[in-house]
Each structure stands twice: as C-alpha cells, then as structure tokens.
Design an enzyme around this catalytic site. Structure first.
Site, short mmCIF file in Angstrom:
data_model
loop_
_atom_site.label_atom_id
_atom_site.label_comp_id
_atom_site.label_asym_id
_atom_site.label_seq_id
_atom_site.Cartn_x
_atom_site.Cartn_y
_atom_site.Cartn_z
N LYS A 1 -17.53 -5.85 8.47
CA LYS A 1 -16.28 -6.59 8.74
C LYS A 1 -15.88 -6.44 10.19
O LYS A 1 -16.20 -5.44 10.83
CB LYS A 1 -15.16 -6.02 7.86
CG LYS A 1 -15.20 -6.53 6.43
CD LYS A 1 -13.90 -6.19 5.72
CE LYS A 1 -13.89 -6.69 4.29
NZ LYS A 1 -12.69 -6.25 3.55
N ARG B 1 -1.96 -6.04 -8.38
CA ARG B 1 -0.84 -6.92 -8.07
C ARG B 1 -0.62 -7.97 -9.15
O ARG B 1 0.46 -8.18 -9.62
CB ARG B 1 -1.08 -7.63 -6.72
CG ARG B 1 -0.90 -6.72 -5.54
CD ARG B 1 -1.43 -7.35 -4.29
NE ARG B 1 -2.85 -7.63 -4.42
CZ ARG B 1 -3.64 -8.00 -3.44
NH1 ARG B 1 -3.13 -8.16 -2.24
NH2 ARG B 1 -4.92 -8.21 -3.63
N HIS C 1 0.85 -1.21 0.00
CA HIS C 1 0.00 0.00 0.00
C HIS C 1 0.88 1.25 0.00
O HIS C 1 0.61 2.21 -0.73
CB HIS C 1 -0.88 0.05 1.27
CG HIS C 1 -1.95 -1.00 1.34
ND1 HIS C 1 -2.14 -1.78 2.45
CD2 HIS C 1 -2.92 -1.36 0.46
CE1 HIS C 1 -3.17 -2.59 2.25
NE2 HIS C 1 -3.66 -2.36 1.05
N SER D 1 -3.08 -7.41 3.13
CA SER D 1 -3.31 -7.31 4.58
C SER D 1 -3.68 -8.68 5.14
O SER D 1 -3.29 -9.03 6.27
CB SER D 1 -4.44 -6.32 4.87
OG SER D 1 -4.12 -5.05 4.37
O1 PNS Z 1 -8.82 -2.64 0.42
P1 PNS Z 1 -10.04 -3.23 -0.21
O2 PNS Z 1 -10.85 -3.98 0.82
O3 PNS Z 1 -9.72 -4.05 -1.42
O4 PNS Z 1 -10.93 -1.98 -0.71
C1 PNS Z 1 -12.18 -2.17 -1.32
C2 PNS Z 1 -12.95 -0.84 -1.44
C3 PNS Z 1 -13.02 -0.15 -0.10
C4 PNS Z 1 -12.23 0.05 -2.42
C5 PNS Z 1 -14.37 -1.17 -1.99
O5 PNS Z 1 -14.92 -2.20 -1.23
C6 PNS Z 1 -15.29 0.03 -1.96
O6 PNS Z 1 -15.12 0.97 -2.73
N1 PNS Z 1 -16.28 0.01 -1.05
C7 PNS Z 1 -17.22 1.10 -0.85
C8 PNS Z 1 -18.60 0.73 -1.37
C9 PNS Z 1 -18.72 1.04 -2.86
O7 PNS Z 1 -18.49 2.14 -3.29
N2 PNS Z 1 -19.11 0.02 -3.65
C10 PNS Z 1 -19.27 0.21 -5.08
C11 PNS Z 1 -18.04 -0.21 -5.85
S1 PNS Z 1 -18.00 -1.98 -6.04
#
Ligand code: PNS
Length: 184
Positions: A40, A89, A16, A127
């Site tokens: 979560k 990645r 990150h 993570s």
């Molecule tokens: O670090 P992560 O868990 O891969 O991040 C995922 C994240 C936070 C970017 C994604 O889950 C997100 O944008 N969540 C907010 C809800 C949202 O906007 N959903 C619509 C897009 S799928």
C-alpha cells in the site's frame, strides 16, 4: 487477557479510538498493532501512525502501540495474545471480517477474534472516508482526533506551500481546495 487490535490506521479515526477505549475496559492489555504493508502507499508512514495513536491514547494505561509485518496470528503468538480485537460497523463489514476471523483460526487454532460493535455515531466512518473528504477540501475535524486533523492539514500544505496551515489554537481551519497528491 491480552488483545491485539490490528489494522492499517491510516489514519486513526474517532471510530478506531472508540474501539480502543472500549477494548481497554474489556481486556487487561490491548496492543494496537499497525500493519507494515509494502503493497500500500499510505498517507502516513508507520512511525507517524504509531505516534498519532500514542498521542491520542495517553489516558489508557493498559494500551500499547506497536507495528508488525507478516501474519497477524504470528505477531499475536509472539506477543502471547490469544485475542484479536476488531470493530464491526455494519453488515457490509461482516463478510470480510468473518472470512478473516476464520482464516486466522485455520492458521492458529488458539486465536479468537472478538468483535465490538462500533458506536452508532461512527458506523459510517473509515480512514478512506476521512482521506476522501480531506482530499476534496472538506473538514475532518469531527472525524479524527484533533492532532490527526492537524497532520492531515499539514499534508495538504506540503503540497500547497502558499496555504495557511491550521494552528493548535485554531484546529478548525477548513481546507478549501486541497489536492493531496497521495492516493486515498
Ligand atoms: O485496518 P484494516 O486495513 O482493515 O486491517 C486489516 C488487517 C491489518 C487486520 C489485515 O489485513 C491483516 O491481518 N493483515 C495481515 C496479514 C494476515 O494476517 N492475513 C491473514 C488474515 S486474512
């Protein structure tokens, strides 16, 4: 140009940090945005994660750390940002990331997702991998910023009061048989 780098960051890894540092060279301002996700059960609270990210980015003057809930695009709109920054990645990330980028664009057609290829040395890192290793007693000192490694060790000693916690001067302390109660 303002970019939002959204994620869970539970905890922030060196992968990150690599994306944040490189993103800060590409964009005028980068907002690292920690998602508040009630579904979560994280290892670290949102506030702890914000502090961890702040502690390892003081050298980046155009990087800000914040939290958000709800839709990422709504937060981006609120912050006047039209770019979402994500790290890629491997091919295995691509499908999910592409779906997310397309979904976000259906929600706000002005948003663009920009992917940075994760540096090769961190291509395996997540993570979840960090938590998995720590849970079974491995050292994560080479995978996360030093302060975060200390925090992870502290989580362990919370559940094992008799154990000797690592110190600032000896952050390489290896946890041998931790059983962190929190989920990976
Ligand atoms: O670090 P992560 O868990 O891969 O991040 C995922 C994240 C936070 C970017 C994604 O889950 C997100 O944008 N969540 C907010 C809800 C949202 O906007 N959903 C619509 C897009 S799928």
């Amino acid at each position: 140009m303002i970019a939002i780098y959204p994620g869970s960051f539970d905890p922030i890894t060196l992968g990150h940090l690599d994306i944040i540092e490189r993103g800060s060279r590409v964009f005028d301002h980068v907002i690292v945005a920690v998602l508040r996700n009630p579904d979560k059960s994280p290892l670290f609270t949102v506030q702890e994660r914000i502090e961890q990210i702040r502690r390892c980015t003081p050298h980046l003057s155009n990087v800000e750390v914040d939290s958000f809930d709800g839709l990422t695009v709504e937060y981006a709109r609120l912050r006047d940002a039209k770019v979402l920054l994500r790290g890629l990645r491997a091919v295995s990330d691509f499908e999910k990331e592409l779906q997310m980028a397309h979904t976000n664009q259906t929600l706000w057609d002005e948003i663009e997702t920009v992917f940075l290829a994760t540096s090769n040395e961190y291509s395996f890192l997540s993570s979840s991998v960090v938590k998995e290793i720590a849970k079974f007693g491995g050292s994560v000192n080479h995978l996360v910023p030093q302060q975060v490694a200390l925090d992870i060790c502290r989580c362990y000693t919370e559940t094992h009061p008799g154990a000797t916690p690592p110190t600032e001067t000896n952050p390489t302390t290896q946890v041998n048989h931790p059983r962190m109660d929190r989920e990976v």
